[in-house]
Design an enzyme around this catalytic site. Structure first.
Site, PDB file in Angstrom:
ATOM      1  N   TYR A 104      -7.542  -2.615   5.982  1.00  0.00           N
ATOM      2  CA  TYR A 104      -7.578  -1.813   4.758  1.00  0.00           C
ATOM      3  C   TYR A 104      -8.893  -2.043   4.024  1.00  0.00           C
ATOM      4  O   TYR A 104      -9.421  -3.165   4.012  1.00  0.00           O
ATOM      5  CB  TYR A 104      -6.453  -2.221   3.810  1.00  0.00           C
ATOM      6  N   TYR A 143      -1.506  -4.423  12.323  1.00  0.00           N
ATOM      7  CA  TYR A 143      -2.273  -5.570  11.822  1.00  0.00           C
ATOM      8  C   TYR A 143      -1.348  -6.746  11.553  1.00  0.00           C
ATOM      9  O   TYR A 143      -0.150  -6.571  11.298  1.00  0.00           O
ATOM     10  CB  TYR A 143      -3.071  -5.182  10.567  1.00  0.00           C
ATOM     11  N   ARG A 153       2.547  -5.848  11.451  1.00  0.00           N
ATOM     12  CA  ARG A 153       3.150  -4.608  10.961  1.00  0.00           C
ATOM     13  C   ARG A 153       3.006  -3.494  11.992  1.00  0.00           C
ATOM     14  O   ARG A 153       1.920  -3.310  12.568  1.00  0.00           O
ATOM     15  CB  ARG A 153       2.459  -4.120   9.660  1.00  0.00           C
ATOM     16  N   HIS A 156       1.556   2.315  10.427  1.00  0.00           N
ATOM     17  CA  HIS A 156       2.256   3.082   9.395  1.00  0.00           C
ATOM     18  C   HIS A 156       1.276   3.683   8.414  1.00  0.00           C
ATOM     19  O   HIS A 156       0.149   3.208   8.254  1.00  0.00           O
ATOM     20  CB  HIS A 156       3.261   2.198   8.652  1.00  0.00           C
ATOM     21  N   HIS A 158       1.350   4.801   4.292  1.00  0.00           N
ATOM     22  CA  HIS A 158       2.114   4.760   3.038  1.00  0.00           C
ATOM     23  C   HIS A 158       2.141   6.146   2.405  1.00  0.00           C
ATOM     24  O   HIS A 158       1.109   6.819   2.338  1.00  0.00           O
ATOM     25  CB  HIS A 158       1.469   3.782   2.055  1.00  0.00           C
TER      26      HIS A 158
END
Lengths: 235, 165
Positions: A104, A143, A153, A156, A158
């Site tokens: 991110y 990640y 995770r 995905h 959000h």
């Protein structure tokens, strides 16, 4: 007389206290929630679309910089519906995600994977008259995170939805079909009902896949429907 | 019933929502000569500030006022929104609805800001009447020099009252 929104059945959403997801431990209320009758405040809500969607490319995360981001280009689209199947039009849809390497663009993300100078990872759009939205982006990478040993995770994106009223507000995550990490992810599995989990998983969409350009995934989002009777009864 | 769809489940905003949700004007629900600041800290069950929370407020508002604010907490767990005090709505005392999101919350929690200096209206408010008397104070914003202070305790002895909407 106001028509209220149907309250969610028990177990539709995750419990706030989830032993598998460690960050819930000190962050979930221990006292029971107090029943709030839906009144004017809950039955209305902000309409932020015109203010937040300011550019023609807000929905295209691959064209927000000088060059194209690395990764697998994808189209993510679907409809925002209420629980009675009615499209929710003109509602703001906001997304954010990791880049193709699973990183991110955030100072708190210490995963030793590269940032991409051509990818910020945030997008916005407003649904059309049929409740449809569409984003163009790249497939986010999986990640690691610190929840437990070797925790990863699933891939995905959000999603944040305002809906038509405060009572419909929803933040969720969209997953990709067949992810091998599903079985090990406490956040995904915080939804106990397998059918509920399935509603968070997009489906591959050959019809919208663009030849020689990008795979497509279809993801409908359902917000609460209206009460069938105008007078809300307390459970 | 045919045509009825189950809702999409909630998931946490996680630790990195600030790349997508907050924006520069977000914390301002209303501005102008009558505007005031509502600020406070968001705290966890050990009283530690939560630096990665998102506070969203909503109040019914006259035309020309957004009525919605979205404010992330800072490193000290502080948030601040700029708004005007809403009017009473029928029997309901002036109030602002709040959604709180953060890593570790799998679903938003909802609370209401009432105003400690609206004693008569608060005493007649039907929602406050549902709240156990010894917990009502957690919903009262206290006057300050520039507005009100409203802290949010997710857990602990002073746990804020949260509502099922």
């Amino acid at each position: 007389m106001h028509e209220g929104f149907r309250r969610d059945a028990p177990g539709v959403h995750p419990a706030l206290d989830d032993a598998g997801y460690k960050s819930t431990r000190l962050r979930h209320p221990r006292q029971p929630l107090v029943y709030l009758p839906q009144s004017v405040t809950e039955l209305s809500g902000p309409q932020l679309g015109p203010e937040r969607v300011t550019g023609a490319l807000d929905h295209d995360l691959t064209r927000q910089h000088a060059g194209e981001p690395l990764g697998e280009r994808i189209v993510v689209s679907g409809r925002v519906l209420d629980g009675d199947g009615r499209p929710i039009r003109d509602t703001l849809v906001e997304i954010w995600q990791a880049n193709a390497a699973g990183r991110y663009l955030h100072k708190g993300d210490q995963h030793p994977a590269p940032l991409d100078p051509n990818f910020s990872g945030a997008g916005r759009c407003v649904t059309d008259a049929n409740g449809r939205y569409e984003f163009i982006t790249i497939k986010p990478g999986a990640y690691p995170w610190g929840n437990h040993h070797n925790a990863w995770r699933p891939q995905h994106i959000h999603f944040s939805l305002l809906g038509q009223a405060f009572a419909q507000r929803l933040v969720t995550q969209m997953y990709f079909p067949g992810d091998p990490l599903f079985a090990f992810d406490p956040i995904y599995n915080s939804v106990r009902d397998p059918e509920g989990r399935a509603r968070m998983v997009s489906s591959f969409d050959l019809e919208r896949t663009v030849p020689d350009w990008a795979l497509a995934y279809d993801f409908d989002i359902v917000l609460r429907g209206r009460e069938s009777t105008p007078i809300e009864e307390e459970r | 019933m045919s045509g009825r769809l189950e809702v999409t489940p909630s998931q946490t905003v996680g630790p990195f929502f600030s790349i997508g949700l907050p924006w520069d004007g977000g914390p301002i629900a209303a501005d102008g000569p009558d505007a005031l600041t509502i600020s406070g800290v968001v705290l966890d069950g050990e009283g530690a500030p939560i630096p990665d929370a998102l506070v969203e407020s909503w109040q019914t508002a006259p035309a020309g006022i957004r009525g919605f604010a979205r404010a992330p907490t800072d490193d000290a767990g502080r948030y601040a929104i700029r708004t005007v005090k809403p009017p009473a709505l029928g029997a309901e005392a002036p109030h602002i609805d709040v959604s709180l999101f953060c890593r570790g919350l799998l679903h938003r929690v909802v609370t209401r800001i009432y105003f400690a200096d609206e004693q008569a209206a608060n005493a007649a408010d039907p929602t406050l009447a549902r709240v156990p008397g010894d917990r009502r104070e957690t919903l009262l914003a206290a006057p300050t020099d520039d507005g009100y202070r409203f802290d949010i305790h997710l857990q602990g002895d002073d746990e804020t009252v949260f509502f099922a909407v």
